[in-house]
Motif scaffolding. Structure first.
Motif, PDB file in Angstrom:
ATOM      1  N   GLU A   1       7.162   6.445   5.683  1.00 48.17           N
ATOM      2  CA  GLU A   1       6.185   6.984   6.620  1.00 48.17           C
ATOM      3  C   GLU A   1       4.826   6.313   6.425  1.00 48.17           C
ATOM      4  O   GLU A   1       4.163   5.948   7.406  1.00 48.17           O
ATOM      5  CB  GLU A   1       6.064   8.494   6.409  1.00 48.17           C
ATOM      6  CG  GLU A   1       7.349   9.247   6.715  1.00 48.17           C
ATOM      7  CD  GLU A   1       7.258  10.723   6.380  1.00 48.17           C
ATOM      8  OE1 GLU A   1       8.077  11.494   6.898  1.00 48.17           O
ATOM      9  OE2 GLU A   1       6.365  11.104   5.580  1.00 48.17           O
ATOM     10  N   TRP A   2       4.418   6.177   5.168  1.00 46.76           N
ATOM     11  CA  TRP A   2       3.136   5.525   4.893  1.00 46.76           C
ATOM     12  C   TRP A   2       3.157   4.059   5.324  1.00 46.76           C
ATOM     13  O   TRP A   2       2.153   3.539   5.798  1.00 46.76           O
ATOM     14  CB  TRP A   2       2.798   5.636   3.407  1.00 46.76           C
ATOM     15  CG  TRP A   2       2.131   6.925   3.045  1.00 46.76           C
ATOM     16  CD1 TRP A   2       1.149   7.573   3.740  1.00 46.76           C
ATOM     17  CD2 TRP A   2       2.396   7.739   1.899  1.00 46.76           C
ATOM     18  NE1 TRP A   2       0.789   8.737   3.099  1.00 46.76           N
ATOM     19  CE2 TRP A   2       1.536   8.855   1.968  1.00 46.76           C
ATOM     20  CE3 TRP A   2       3.275   7.629   0.814  1.00 46.76           C
ATOM     21  CZ2 TRP A   2       1.529   9.860   0.995  1.00 46.76           C
ATOM     22  CZ3 TRP A   2       3.264   8.625  -0.150  1.00 46.76           C
ATOM     23  CH2 TRP A   2       2.398   9.720  -0.063  1.00 46.76           C
TER      24      TRP A   2
ATOM     25  N   LEU B   1       0.827  -1.205   0.000  1.00 44.71           N
ATOM     26  CA  LEU B   1       0.000   0.000   0.000  1.00 44.71           C
ATOM     27  C   LEU B   1       0.865   1.260   0.000  1.00 44.71           C
ATOM     28  O   LEU B   1       0.558   2.235  -0.693  1.00 44.71           O
ATOM     29  CB  LEU B   1      -0.927   0.000   1.219  1.00 44.71           C
ATOM     30  CG  LEU B   1      -2.117  -0.955   1.182  1.00 44.71           C
ATOM     31  CD1 LEU B   1      -2.816  -0.976   2.541  1.00 44.71           C
ATOM     32  CD2 LEU B   1      -3.108  -0.539   0.095  1.00 44.71           C
ATOM     33  N   ALA B   2       1.940   1.238   0.780  1.00 46.77           N
ATOM     34  CA  ALA B   2       2.833   2.396   0.836  1.00 46.77           C
ATOM     35  C   ALA B   2       3.493   2.645  -0.514  1.00 46.77           C
ATOM     36  O   ALA B   2       3.577   3.788  -0.981  1.00 46.77           O
ATOM     37  CB  ALA B   2       3.891   2.182   1.918  1.00 46.77           C
ATOM     38  N   LEU B   3       3.937   1.573  -1.160  1.00 45.67           N
ATOM     39  CA  LEU B   3       4.560   1.708  -2.480  1.00 45.67           C
ATOM     40  C   LEU B   3       3.559   2.226  -3.506  1.00 45.67           C
ATOM     41  O   LEU B   3       3.874   3.106  -4.319  1.00 45.67           O
ATOM     42  CB  LEU B   3       5.125   0.364  -2.932  1.00 45.67           C
ATOM     43  CG  LEU B   3       6.356  -0.151  -2.164  1.00 45.67           C
ATOM     44  CD1 LEU B   3       6.619  -1.612  -2.496  1.00 45.67           C
ATOM     45  CD2 LEU B   3       7.583   0.697  -2.475  1.00 45.67           C
ATOM     46  N   ALA B   4       2.335   1.685  -3.461  1.00 41.87           N
ATOM     47  CA  ALA B   4       1.306   2.109  -4.411  1.00 41.87           C
ATOM     48  C   ALA B   4       0.920   3.566  -4.191  1.00 41.87           C
ATOM     49  O   ALA B   4       0.737   4.340  -5.151  1.00 41.87           O
ATOM     50  CB  ALA B   4       0.080   1.211  -4.274  1.00 41.87           C
TER      51      ALA B   4
ATOM     52  N   SER C   1       0.642   0.258   8.546  1.00 47.47           N
ATOM     53  CA  SER C   1       0.795  -0.877   9.466  1.00 47.47           C
ATOM     54  C   SER C   1       0.000  -0.642  10.745  1.00 47.47           C
ATOM     55  O   SER C   1      -0.688  -1.552  11.235  1.00 47.47           O
ATOM     56  CB  SER C   1       2.273  -1.094   9.812  1.00 47.47           C
ATOM     57  OG  SER C   1       3.029  -1.440   8.677  1.00 47.47           O
ATOM     58  N   MET C   2       0.071   0.570  11.267  1.00 43.40           N
ATOM     59  CA  MET C   2      -0.686   0.899  12.471  1.00 43.40           C
ATOM     60  C   MET C   2      -2.181   0.739  12.241  1.00 43.40           C
ATOM     61  O   MET C   2      -2.906   0.179  13.079  1.00 43.40           O
ATOM     62  CB  MET C   2      -0.365   2.332  12.908  1.00 43.40           C
ATOM     63  CG  MET C   2       1.049   2.522  13.438  1.00 43.40           C
ATOM     64  SD  MET C   2       1.521   4.268  13.593  1.00 43.40           S
ATOM     65  CE  MET C   2       0.307   4.847  14.795  1.00 43.40           C
TER      66      MET C   2
ATOM     67  N   GLY D   1       8.657  20.284   4.984  1.00 44.40           N
ATOM     68  CA  GLY D   1       8.470  20.032   3.562  1.00 44.40           C
ATOM     69  C   GLY D   1       8.899  18.656   3.106  1.00 44.40           C
ATOM     70  O   GLY D   1       8.812  18.337   1.934  1.00 44.40           O
ATOM     71  N   VAL D   2       9.358  17.816   4.055  1.00 42.93           N
ATOM     72  CA  VAL D   2       9.804  16.461   3.699  1.00 42.93           C
ATOM     73  C   VAL D   2       8.755  15.472   4.137  1.00 42.93           C
ATOM     74  O   VAL D   2       8.226  15.544   5.255  1.00 42.93           O
ATOM     75  CB  VAL D   2      11.152  16.128   4.383  1.00 42.93           C
ATOM     76  CG1 VAL D   2      11.527  14.681   4.125  1.00 42.93           C
ATOM     77  CG2 VAL D   2      12.224  17.053   3.863  1.00 42.93           C
ATOM     78  N   GLY D   3       8.443  14.511   3.264  1.00 40.69           N
ATOM     79  CA  GLY D   3       7.608  13.383   3.678  1.00 40.69           C
ATOM     80  C   GLY D   3       6.149  13.572   3.362  1.00 40.69           C
ATOM     81  O   GLY D   3       5.777  14.096   2.319  1.00 40.69           O
ATOM     82  N   LEU D   4       5.288  13.145   4.280  1.00 37.91           N
ATOM     83  CA  LEU D   4       3.859  13.078   4.042  1.00 37.91           C
ATOM     84  C   LEU D   4       3.268  14.417   3.636  1.00 37.91           C
ATOM     85  O   LEU D   4       3.559  15.449   4.254  1.00 37.91           O
ATOM     86  CB  LEU D   4       3.132  12.561   5.297  1.00 37.91           C
ATOM     87  CG  LEU D   4       3.453  11.143   5.734  1.00 37.91           C
ATOM     88  CD1 LEU D   4       2.778  10.823   7.045  1.00 37.91           C
ATOM     89  CD2 LEU D   4       3.041  10.133   4.684  1.00 37.91           C
ATOM     90  N   GLY D   5       2.432  14.361   2.616  1.00 37.03           N
ATOM     91  CA  GLY D   5       1.728  15.558   2.201  1.00 37.03           C
ATOM     92  C   GLY D   5       2.559  16.476   1.342  1.00 37.03           C
ATOM     93  O   GLY D   5       2.121  17.560   0.966  1.00 37.03           O
ATOM     94  N   HIS D   6       3.789  16.063   1.012  1.00 38.36           N
ATOM     95  CA  HIS D   6       4.670  16.943   0.206  1.00 38.36           C
ATOM     96  C   HIS D   6       5.257  16.135  -0.932  1.00 38.36           C
ATOM     97  O   HIS D   6       5.481  14.952  -0.810  1.00 38.36           O
ATOM     98  CB  HIS D   6       5.788  17.511   1.072  1.00 38.36           C
ATOM     99  CG  HIS D   6       5.278  18.322   2.223  1.00 38.36           C
ATOM    100  ND1 HIS D   6       4.858  19.618   2.097  1.00 38.36           N
ATOM    101  CD2 HIS D   6       5.083  17.973   3.537  1.00 38.36           C
ATOM    102  CE1 HIS D   6       4.457  20.074   3.293  1.00 38.36           C
ATOM    103  NE2 HIS D   6       4.588  19.083   4.162  1.00 38.36           N
TER     104      HIS D   6
END
Length: 255
Positions: free
Chosen positions: A125-126, A106-109, A131-132, A250-255
């Motif tokens: 991060e995803w 799911l994270a890769l997709a 997983s959680m 600006g790094v990671g989720l949502g960016h």
């Protein structure tokens, strides 16, 4: 000559208007895949089934006969052909492997859909956030069973029982918010709190007290042993929360 040398088996299984025995279907399929011609006898009523059991002094159906000799039920058939038979009480890491494998896919997709790339910082991060969410879902299928197993080792839950019911909802909340990259002021402390207490609880129960327990991480009916897996789940939450605090803007989720 081919018909004379063909392997033949006879099976008696329940096929009633309101019920077709799934193990009977599996047994017929297994026999055919092993090259047997199957003489398939249907037990169409409860009376027929009970009469068959009494005649052959057996407690269950399906029953398979090969060369006139009774082999037994589906599990007995698997043993005859040298195939593994699952022990319902045996420990297994299969549920955990499935969770993390699905979360990784799911994270890769999601990363591919959002950024056109499979491997990004957000992918990691995803992966943790998904997983959680999946682990929380498994717990929420039967909160009562989860709570019972969780109370065997969680330090806070043993002092405050309602926490054992709150935990899966808190894990899901933190996971969903982290997937969205929203309300970090809420998801970070929740993940730190439940992950930190969980990690300490597992360390004490398994590595200090040397207790052999079942892990509630994938729900209250699992046979996953408490230890590395549950510790990993909790450390992932703590690590994700810390990363959300220290990562560059600006790094990671949502960016």
């Amino acid at each position: 000559m081919a018909s004379q040398s063909a392997k033949k088996a006879t099976i008696y299984r329940m096929v009633m208007p309101g019920h077709t025995c799934p193990y009977g279907l599996k047994a017929v399929d297994l026999l055919k895949r092993q090259g047997y011609e199957v003489e398939d006898h249907w037990l169409r009523t409860r009376e027929e089934t009970d009469a068959f059991k009494a005649k052959h002094d057996v407690k269950s159906t399906p029953q398979t006969f090969i060369e006139g000799n009774r082999v037994g039920g589906y599990d007995d058939l698997r043993r005859k052909f040298g195939k593994p038979v699952q022990d319902p009480d045996a420990t297994s890491y299969r549920p955990v492997i499935a969770v993390f494998a699905v979360a990784a896919l799911l994270a890769l997709a999601t990363s591919w859909a959002a950024a056109g790339s499979l491997l990004t910082i957000a992918t990691g991060e995803w992966f943790i956030a998904f997983s959680m969410c999946i682990l929380a879902l498994l717990k929420l299928q039967d909160v009562e069973s989860f709570s019972t197993m969780f109370l065997n080792y969680d330090l806070l839950a043993r002092r405050f029982v309602p926490y054992s019911y709150v935990y899966p909802f808190a894990e899901l909340l933190a996971g969903v918010l982290m997937v969205a990259g929203a309300l970090m002021w809420l998801s970070i402390p929740v993940a730190l709190f439940i992950g930190g207490i969980g990690a300490v609880s597992v360390l004490k129960a398994v590595y200090i007290d040397k207790r052999e327990l079942k892990c509630a991480c994938v729900g209250g009916n699992s046979n996953v042993p408490l230890g590395f897996v549950s510790l990993t789940e909790n450390l992932m939450m703590v690590g994700m929360a810390v990363w959300m605090i220290v990562k560059p803007v600006g790094v990671g989720l949502g960016h």
